[in-house]
Design an enzyme around this catalytic site. Structure first.
Site, PDB file in Angstrom:
ATOM      1  N   TYR A  58      43.740  40.092  37.621  1.00  0.00           N
ATOM      2  CA  TYR A  58      43.041  38.813  37.462  1.00  0.00           C
ATOM      3  C   TYR A  58      42.912  38.216  38.864  1.00  0.00           C
ATOM      4  CZ  TYR A  58      43.938  38.719  32.396  1.00  0.00           C
ATOM      5  OH  TYR A  58      43.971  38.988  31.048  1.00  0.00           O
TER       6      TYR A  58
ATOM      7  N   ASN B 284      39.556  49.086  27.109  1.00  0.00           N
ATOM      8  CA  ASN B 284      38.563  48.384  26.296  1.00  0.00           C
ATOM      9  C   ASN B 284      38.622  48.820  24.827  1.00  0.00           C
ATOM     10  OD1 ASN B 284      36.271  46.673  25.649  1.00  0.00           O
ATOM     11  ND2 ASN B 284      35.785  46.758  27.827  1.00  0.00           N
TER      12      ASN B 284
ATOM     13  N   GLU C 231      36.795  44.903  35.735  1.00  0.00           N
ATOM     14  CA  GLU C 231      37.444  46.137  35.272  1.00  0.00           C
ATOM     15  C   GLU C 231      36.437  47.282  35.302  1.00  0.00           C
ATOM     16  OE1 GLU C 231      39.170  44.998  31.349  1.00  0.00           O
ATOM     17  OE2 GLU C 231      38.712  43.020  32.103  1.00  0.00           O
TER      18      GLU C 231
ATOM     19  N   HIS D 241      42.615  48.720  24.831  1.00  0.00           N
ATOM     20  CA  HIS D 241      43.456  48.978  26.004  1.00  0.00           C
ATOM     21  C   HIS D 241      44.664  49.882  25.734  1.00  0.00           C
ATOM     22  CE1 HIS D 241      40.995  46.307  28.208  1.00  0.00           C
ATOM     23  NE2 HIS D 241      41.655  45.180  28.087  1.00  0.00           N
TER      24      HIS D 241
ATOM     25  N   HIS E   4      43.760  46.071  35.613  1.00  0.00           N
ATOM     26  CA  HIS E   4      43.406  44.806  34.959  1.00  0.00           C
ATOM     27  C   HIS E   4      43.870  43.598  35.785  1.00  0.00           C
ATOM     28  CE1 HIS E   4      42.475  42.095  31.680  1.00  0.00           C
ATOM     29  NE2 HIS E   4      42.100  43.095  30.906  1.00  0.00           N
TER      30      HIS E   4
END
Ligand code: BGC
Length: 337
Positions: free
Chosen positions: A173, A76, A303, A102, A171
């Site tokens: 998806y 982040n 996350e 990140h 991370h």
């Protein structure tokens, strides 16, 4: 089982590791300690791959978005790429406007990790040298992906030879229907508040109660119900891209995601205090695995993490890893239908 997955631009060989326990199957890459595929049983008697990924190493190297990768050293945003630790100020690489995201220009997601096969999983390890992307201390990070029945256990461990920050996350998806958008996926989050952000998605330091807002997932709600409601906090980032302050501590279930069509459920448990709900708002249209078409709102990331920019906010717990100490956290994904 392992397979060759090609060669990076730098000439490194990339290996694909396949794990299958009959209930769950996982494909991981040593490049970025990436989860490339995760196949689970659906309610129709078939199997669905519930994560986004690519077919070639070239696409992993060329594309943004951190698909399935292990993100670090600090996930982040860190405002202005600056923080102070043990009385010293550090400057990190700025890779998103004036801020750090990140892990920087070349984060942990863009390295080939060492790997070791375990009886029921795989462990990836990499040493991040002192000063990498501006972070102090040589840090040895490892993540294990372990299949336990229908649960994927992700265990993180890190040690450093100097005081540093550490905030590792995966991370992935998720799309529990294996395609299409995630607007009709239903989500429950055990959180009363989220961290307010400014126009650059940097926390202001305030926590906002979810009650009466589009951010309320305390009761199961379809992700798409309020995503386009025009609520100002959503407009700036085109959907959800916010960190929730999770209830509880220790390893506890904090999120439940339910597919729209295939009946698959994913319960997430973690030891971490925060969770970034990111609805792939910035996922530009692109080709994914097997020619699949990916794009905005085509997946959701959950996350688990320490709060963004924690080092710069007194009220946020800072993920400090002291020299000689161990940073250890776990996130588990339990599938069902
Ligand atoms: C961040 C987004 C960012 C994305 C990159 C997410 O974790 O919250 O702002 O665009 O990662 O793919």
């Amino acid at each position: 089982m392992t397979k060759n997955f090609g060669t990076t631009r730098r000439g490194e060989t990339v290996t694909l590791i396949e794990l299958d326990n009959g209930a769950l199957s996982l494909e991981a890459l040593d490049y970025g300690a990436t989860i490339r595929a995760l196949r689970v049983k659906n309610a129709e008697g078939g199997v669905t791959d519930v994560v986004l990924g690519y077919d070639t190493i070239e696409e992993y190297e060329a594309n943004d978005g951190y698909l399935g990768a292990l993100v670090g050293r600090v996930a982040n945003r860190t405002a202005r790429g600056r923080f102070t630790l043990s009385g010293r100020e550090y400057t990190l690489a700025k890779n998103i406007g004036e801020n750090h995201l990140h892990g920087g220009m070349r984060g942990f997601d863009k390295y080939v990790w060492d790997y070791e096969l375990l009886p029921d999983g795989v462990r990836f390890t990499r040493v991040s040298p002192d000063g990498e992307e501006g972070y102090p201390g040589a840090l040895t990070a490892s993540v294990s992906y372990i299949l336990r029945g229908e649960t994927l256990v992700m265990s993180y461990e890190a040690r450093s030879d100097a005081d540093t920050l550490c905030n590792l996350t995966n991370h992935s998806y998720f799309n529990l229907d294996g395609g299409g958008d995630i607007l009709r996926h239903a989500l429950t989050l055990d959180a009363e508040s989220y961290t307010e952000t400014d126009a650059e998605s940097i926390p202001t330091g305030r926590l906002i109660s979810v009650g009466g807002t589009a951010f309320d997932f305390r009761r199961e709600k379809e992700i798409g119900r309020d995503i386009a409601s025009g609520e100002s906090a959503l407009v700036g980032c085109g959907g959800y891209d916010h960190n929730y302050a999770l209830n509880g501590a220790q390893l506890r279930p904090v999120a439940l995601l339910r597919a729209a069509r295939l009946g698959i459920t994913m319960e997430l448990a973690t030891t971490l205090p925060g969770l970034q709900l990111y609805t792939a708002n910035y996922l530009s249209a692109r080709r994914g695995k097997g020619g699949a078409q990916y794009g905005k709102w085509g997946a959701v990331c959950l996350e688990t993490q320490f709060f963004p920019d924690a080092a710069n906010h007194e009220d946020f717990e800072t993920p400090i890893l002291r020299a000689g100490g161990v940073w250890r956290h776990t996130t588990e994904l339990r599938f069902g239908r």
